[in-house]
Design a protein around this motif. Structure first.
Motif, short mmCIF file in Angstrom:
data_model
loop_
_atom_site.label_atom_id
_atom_site.label_comp_id
_atom_site.label_asym_id
_atom_site.label_seq_id
_atom_site.Cartn_x
_atom_site.Cartn_y
_atom_site.Cartn_z
N THR A 1 -6.00 0.44 9.23
CA THR A 1 -5.92 -0.85 9.90
C THR A 1 -6.34 -0.71 11.36
N THR A 2 -6.50 -1.86 12.03
CA THR A 2 -6.87 -1.83 13.44
C THR A 2 -5.79 -1.17 14.28
N GLY A 3 -4.56 -1.15 13.76
CA GLY A 3 -3.47 -0.49 14.47
C GLY A 3 -3.36 1.00 14.16
N GLY A 4 -4.28 1.52 13.36
CA GLY A 4 -4.31 2.94 13.05
C GLY A 4 -3.41 3.37 11.91
N LEU A 5 -2.93 2.43 11.12
CA LEU A 5 -2.06 2.76 9.99
C LEU A 5 -2.90 2.86 8.72
N THR A 6 -2.53 3.78 7.84
CA THR A 6 -3.28 4.00 6.61
C THR A 6 -2.61 3.28 5.44
N VAL A 7 -3.40 2.47 4.76
CA VAL A 7 -2.94 1.65 3.65
C VAL A 7 -3.70 2.00 2.39
N GLY A 8 -3.04 1.95 1.25
CA GLY A 8 -3.73 2.12 -0.02
C GLY A 8 -4.08 0.76 -0.60
N GLY B 1 10.95 4.81 4.93
CA GLY B 1 10.94 4.90 3.47
C GLY B 1 10.81 3.57 2.76
N THR B 2 10.86 2.46 3.49
CA THR B 2 10.66 1.15 2.87
C THR B 2 9.24 1.04 2.36
N VAL B 3 9.08 0.56 1.13
CA VAL B 3 7.76 0.41 0.52
C VAL B 3 7.45 -1.07 0.35
N VAL B 4 6.25 -1.46 0.78
CA VAL B 4 5.81 -2.85 0.69
C VAL B 4 4.53 -2.93 -0.13
N PHE B 5 4.48 -3.88 -1.07
CA PHE B 5 3.27 -4.18 -1.82
C PHE B 5 2.89 -5.64 -1.54
N LEU B 6 1.61 -5.87 -1.29
CA LEU B 6 1.10 -7.22 -1.16
C LEU B 6 -0.02 -7.38 -2.17
N ALA B 7 0.14 -8.31 -3.11
CA ALA B 7 -0.79 -8.43 -4.23
C ALA B 7 -1.38 -9.83 -4.30
N GLN B 8 -2.61 -9.91 -4.85
CA GLN B 8 -3.25 -11.20 -5.02
C GLN B 8 -4.06 -11.22 -6.31
N GLU B 9 -4.18 -12.41 -6.88
CA GLU B 9 -4.97 -12.58 -8.09
C GLU B 9 -5.69 -13.92 -8.04
N LYS B 10 -6.85 -13.96 -8.67
CA LYS B 10 -7.65 -15.19 -8.67
C LYS B 10 -7.18 -16.18 -9.73
N LEU B 11 -6.52 -15.71 -10.77
CA LEU B 11 -6.09 -16.60 -11.84
C LEU B 11 -4.65 -16.30 -12.24
N ALA C 1 -0.65 -1.29 -0.45
CA ALA C 1 0.66 -0.64 -0.44
C ALA C 1 0.82 0.14 0.85
N TYR C 2 2.04 0.09 1.36
CA TYR C 2 2.33 0.83 2.59
C TYR C 2 3.77 1.30 2.57
N ARG C 3 3.97 2.57 2.95
CA ARG C 3 5.32 3.13 3.05
C ARG C 3 5.64 3.30 4.54
N HIS C 4 6.66 2.58 4.99
CA HIS C 4 7.08 2.69 6.39
C HIS C 4 7.76 4.03 6.64
N ALA C 5 7.89 4.36 7.91
CA ALA C 5 8.49 5.64 8.28
C ALA C 5 9.91 5.78 7.77
#
Length: 291
Positions: free
Chosen positions: A219-226, A246-256, A240-244
């Motif tokens: 990212t522009t902030g220098g964080l690595t995302v999968g 240990g919190t894990v966040v997923f952001l998902a999208q679909e067209k249908l 997907a991103y794992r915070h320092a």
């Protein structure tokens, strides 16, 4: 799978829904399948157990008839991978749910009031705030036949280090040019996911298998995302991103979103660009703090 394991798995599937899944066959079977797969992220279970639970729900629906409360489950189908190791309780054990706002144990996994509930609701507010220009966050309440277009949830998962550990989920259907897709964020408190390794290893712990691969994005902030892609009829893309902590966040999208209450036409494109997905998954608004 023995009889006790079957009962535990079926209970987990039913406990996930808030309110319980309606009796409309297409909706209830979908809800049961998604609940079981989501639970497999944080609890051990045999592959045969998933099939048995889905079949049991289908039979229950067929023999019970129609009716029930509106469906509020907006979670996508999940992968059958297992990312945790929580043994099933013995036949003499009885799981006690976290204490609710009335000072009594909850009736199931889902918080319906209190601080955890509020955190889940806030997640939806924050998700709605980042809907991209040109897309509409649909607002249909749902029925006993159709899923609602918006949902939020805070769910107790299991004990981690002797403390209750929770997951949170918010989702909204997005509309544009007659198409209906979906945007979803889900958050797991530290210790729930065994997702060691780089950000792509974390992305591969999501419900949907990364059948089209994963790549690391900075990212522009220098964080690595999968950022992973599906292609099997479930979510098209997720970050997907794992915070320092240990919190894990997923952001998902679909067209249908083709669930009952979704649509038959896909969005013209994914709502968010790759850079947009990467920027949002690290956004502190979606970093729900364990408390």
């Amino acid at each position: 799978m023995n009889e006790h394991d079957f009962r535990v798995s079926l209970r987990d599937a039913i406990d996930h829904a808030s309110p319980p899944p309606p009796m409309a066959p297409a909706v209830a079977v979908t809800a049961g399948r998604r609940a079981v797969r989501r639970r497999n992220l944080v609890a051990a279970g045999a592959a045969g157990g998933v099939t048995a639970v889905v079949a049991a729900i289908a039979v229950a629906v067929a023999t019970t008839g129609s009716g029930g409360a509106p469906l509020q489950v907006g979670a996508p189908p999940a992968a059958t991978r297992t990312a945790g190791t929580t043994p099933a309780p013995s036949s003499t054990d009885k799981e006690v749910w976290p204490t609710g706002t009335d000072g009594q144990p909850q009736q199931d996994r889902t918080a319906r009031a209190g601080h955890k509930f509020d955190q889940g609701r806030q997640l939806l507010v924050d998700l709605l705030a980042v809907v991209p220009a040109g897309y509409t966050a649909l607002d249909n309440p749902g029925t006993d036949q159709l899923v609602s277009s918006r949902m939020s949830q805070a769910q107790y998962e299991r004990k981690v280090g002797g403390k209750d550990a929770w997951s949170y989920l918010a989702a909204t259907q997005l509309g544009k040019d007659g198409g209906v897709g979906q945007l979803l964020v889900t958050v797991y408190e530290p210790g729930l996911l065994d997702a060691s390794g780089d950000a792509c290893a974390v992305a591969n712990a999501f419900w949907t298998p990364a059948t089209a691969g994963c790549k690391l994005v900075t990212t522009t902030g220098g964080l690595t995302v999968g950022i992973a892609s599906g292609g099997n009829g479930e979510f098209d893309q997720w970050a997907a991103y794992r915070h320092a902590d240990g919190t894990v966040v997923f952001l998902a999208q679909e067209k249908l979103d083709n669930r009952p209450g979704g649509g038959s036409k896909a969005l013209p494109a994914l709502p968010l660009t790759e850079d947009g997905v990467a920027a949002l998954v690290v956004d502190e608004r979606f970093h729900v703090k364990a408390s």
